[in-house]
Design a protein around this motif. Structure first.
Motif, PDB file in Angstrom:
ATOM      1  N   ASN A 103       1.546  -3.569  -4.090  1.00 48.39           N
ATOM      2  CA  ASN A 103       2.670  -3.021  -4.846  1.00 48.39           C
ATOM      3  C   ASN A 103       2.106  -2.481  -6.161  1.00 48.39           C
ATOM      4  O   ASN A 103       0.883  -2.426  -6.335  1.00 48.39           O
ATOM      5  CB  ASN A 103       3.799  -4.051  -5.035  1.00 48.39           C
ATOM      6  N   ASP A 104       2.966  -2.133  -7.094  1.00 51.35           N
ATOM      7  CA  ASP A 104       2.488  -1.531  -8.341  1.00 51.35           C
ATOM      8  C   ASP A 104       1.664  -2.489  -9.185  1.00 51.35           C
ATOM      9  O   ASP A 104       0.798  -2.065  -9.946  1.00 51.35           O
ATOM     10  CB  ASP A 104       3.677  -1.027  -9.180  1.00 51.35           C
ATOM     11  N   ALA A 105       1.926  -3.785  -9.073  1.00 52.46           N
ATOM     12  CA  ALA A 105       1.284  -4.763  -9.952  1.00 52.46           C
ATOM     13  C   ALA A 105       0.078  -5.472  -9.345  1.00 52.46           C
ATOM     14  O   ALA A 105      -0.775  -5.972 -10.067  1.00 52.46           O
ATOM     15  CB  ALA A 105       2.304  -5.814 -10.388  1.00 52.46           C
ATOM     16  N   GLN A 106       0.005  -5.541  -7.987  1.00 50.21           N
ATOM     17  CA  GLN A 106      -1.040  -6.371  -7.395  1.00 50.21           C
ATOM     18  C   GLN A 106      -1.290  -6.025  -5.926  1.00 50.21           C
ATOM     19  O   GLN A 106      -0.490  -5.372  -5.279  1.00 50.21           O
ATOM     20  CB  GLN A 106      -0.661  -7.843  -7.488  1.00 50.21           C
ATOM     21  N   PHE A 107      -2.421  -6.527  -5.431  1.00 44.62           N
ATOM     22  CA  PHE A 107      -2.722  -6.565  -4.010  1.00 44.62           C
ATOM     23  C   PHE A 107      -2.510  -8.009  -3.576  1.00 44.62           C
ATOM     24  O   PHE A 107      -2.785  -8.939  -4.336  1.00 44.62           O
ATOM     25  CB  PHE A 107      -4.179  -6.192  -3.725  1.00 44.62           C
ATOM     26  N   THR A 108      -2.062  -8.225  -2.347  1.00 43.91           N
ATOM     27  CA  THR A 108      -1.927  -9.579  -1.816  1.00 43.91           C
ATOM     28  C   THR A 108      -2.549  -9.621  -0.433  1.00 43.91           C
ATOM     29  O   THR A 108      -2.284  -8.752   0.397  1.00 43.91           O
ATOM     30  CB  THR A 108      -0.447 -10.009  -1.744  1.00 43.91           C
ATOM     31  N   GLU A 153     -12.117  -0.808  -8.686  1.00 47.82           N
ATOM     32  CA  GLU A 153     -12.232  -1.027 -10.135  1.00 47.82           C
ATOM     33  C   GLU A 153     -10.918  -1.466 -10.755  1.00 47.82           C
ATOM     34  O   GLU A 153     -10.906  -2.018 -11.850  1.00 47.82           O
ATOM     35  CB  GLU A 153     -12.710   0.258 -10.817  1.00 47.82           C
ATOM     36  N   ASN A 154      -9.805  -1.231 -10.049  1.00 46.33           N
ATOM     37  CA  ASN A 154      -8.493  -1.559 -10.605  1.00 46.33           C
ATOM     38  C   ASN A 154      -8.053  -2.991 -10.327  1.00 46.33           C
ATOM     39  O   ASN A 154      -6.912  -3.354 -10.570  1.00 46.33           O
ATOM     40  CB  ASN A 154      -7.441  -0.577 -10.089  1.00 46.33           C
ATOM     41  N   VAL A 155      -8.963  -3.860  -9.851  1.00 42.35           N
ATOM     42  CA  VAL A 155      -8.633  -5.262  -9.601  1.00 42.35           C
ATOM     43  C   VAL A 155      -9.191  -6.120 -10.736  1.00 42.35           C
ATOM     44  O   VAL A 155     -10.363  -6.019 -11.087  1.00 42.35           O
ATOM     45  CB  VAL A 155      -9.218  -5.748  -8.244  1.00 42.35           C
ATOM     46  N   ASP A 156      -8.327  -6.956 -11.304  1.00 41.75           N
ATOM     47  CA  ASP A 156      -8.732  -7.888 -12.358  1.00 41.75           C
ATOM     48  C   ASP A 156      -9.316  -9.133 -11.693  1.00 41.75           C
ATOM     49  O   ASP A 156      -8.593 -10.066 -11.340  1.00 41.75           O
ATOM     50  CB  ASP A 156      -7.525  -8.247 -13.231  1.00 41.75           C
ATOM     51  N   THR A 157     -10.633  -9.147 -11.514  1.00 40.45           N
ATOM     52  CA  THR A 157     -11.276 -10.236 -10.770  1.00 40.45           C
ATOM     53  C   THR A 157     -11.177 -11.579 -11.492  1.00 40.45           C
ATOM     54  O   THR A 157     -11.242 -12.622 -10.854  1.00 40.45           O
ATOM     55  CB  THR A 157     -12.766  -9.920 -10.505  1.00 40.45           C
ATOM     56  N   THR A 188      -3.786 -13.470  -4.440  1.00 38.75           N
ATOM     57  CA  THR A 188      -3.117 -12.470  -5.256  1.00 38.75           C
ATOM     58  C   THR A 188      -4.153 -11.848  -6.178  1.00 38.75           C
ATOM     59  O   THR A 188      -4.806 -12.557  -6.945  1.00 38.75           O
ATOM     60  CB  THR A 188      -1.986 -13.110  -6.075  1.00 38.75           C
ATOM     61  N   LEU A 189      -4.299 -10.543  -6.089  1.00 41.20           N
ATOM     62  CA  LEU A 189      -5.292  -9.813  -6.878  1.00 41.20           C
ATOM     63  C   LEU A 189      -4.564  -8.860  -7.816  1.00 41.20           C
ATOM     64  O   LEU A 189      -4.143  -7.767  -7.397  1.00 41.20           O
ATOM     65  CB  LEU A 189      -6.233  -9.027  -5.955  1.00 41.20           C
ATOM     66  N   PRO A 190      -4.391  -9.262  -9.080  1.00 39.42           N
ATOM     67  CA  PRO A 190      -3.658  -8.409 -10.031  1.00 39.42           C
ATOM     68  C   PRO A 190      -4.410  -7.106 -10.299  1.00 39.42           C
ATOM     69  O   PRO A 190      -5.638  -7.068 -10.314  1.00 39.42           O
ATOM     70  CB  PRO A 190      -3.588  -9.248 -11.303  1.00 39.42           C
ATOM     71  N   LYS A 191      -3.636  -6.059 -10.518  1.00 42.17           N
ATOM     72  CA  LYS A 191      -4.222  -4.758 -10.836  1.00 42.17           C
ATOM     73  C   LYS A 191      -4.352  -4.602 -12.344  1.00 42.17           C
ATOM     74  O   LYS A 191      -3.570  -5.163 -13.115  1.00 42.17           O
ATOM     75  CB  LYS A 191      -3.333  -3.630 -10.309  1.00 42.17           C
ATOM     76  N   ILE A 192      -5.335  -3.841 -12.755  1.00 39.31           N
ATOM     77  CA  ILE A 192      -5.481  -3.440 -14.152  1.00 39.31           C
ATOM     78  C   ILE A 192      -5.578  -1.923 -14.186  1.00 39.31           C
ATOM     79  O   ILE A 192      -5.930  -1.290 -13.186  1.00 39.31           O
ATOM     80  CB  ILE A 192      -6.718  -4.079 -14.831  1.00 39.31           C
TER      81      ILE A 192
END
Length: 157
Positions: free
Chosen positions: A59-64, A121-125, A140-144
């Motif tokens: 979704n707009d905020a994260q990958f799951t 690169e858009n994942v906040d590890t 849950t992998l939040p996006k940055i």
């Protein structure tokens, strides 16, 4: 000469080719198939790394990621991130009660498993979250926001 696709030998050869070409996905089915034709041979597929099934949503905020790990204990699962690669690994252990049994059929898989994903690169590890419940590992992998580099103009002298 016409090829008879319905002869028992042709069916056997086709089935064996299909199973061999789809290993290790069908390792247990191939073992059952081989032992059904040649019961005296004990076919074992050791050192086969299983790959768990995964659903990935965004979704707009994260990958799951939803990782199917039925029958695996939480303590037997490791999740690591190294060089931009997320790796899920562990082992589904065979119950000790099954060691001395004579099986008529084996349908479950046991052994080591591993699955890796290249992260963008858009994942906040540093903020990845993992939960394990009812045989499903939920990551849950939040996006940055990735800052696009500004074009640099080089002065010509």
């Amino acid at each position: 000469m016409t090829k008879n696709l319905y002869s028992p030998m042709a069916r056997l050869i086709n089935e064996l080719n299909y199973r061999v070409n789809n290993m290790p996905r069908y390792a247990n089915e191939a073992r059952a198939f081989a032992t059904s034709y040649i019961p005296a041979v004990n076919v074992e597929f050791k050192n086969v790394i299983l790959t768990p099934r995964v659903d990935a949503v965004e979704n707009d905020a994260q990958f799951t990621l939803f990782v199917e790990l039925a029958g695996v204990a939480k303590e037997d699962v490791q999740v690591t991130v190294e060089n931009g690669v997320l790796t899920i690994q562990g082992e589904k252990k065979r119950p000790e009660a099954h060691e001395n049994l004579t099986f008529v059929s084996k349908g479950r898989r046991f052994g080591k498993f591993e699955r890796s994903f290249k992260l963008g690169e858009n994942v906040d590890t540093s903020s990845i979250n993992a939960e394990f419940s009812h045989g499903i590992l939920t990551l849950t992998l939040p996006k940055i926001e990735v800052k696009k580099p500004e074009p640099l103009t080089v002065e010509i002298k």
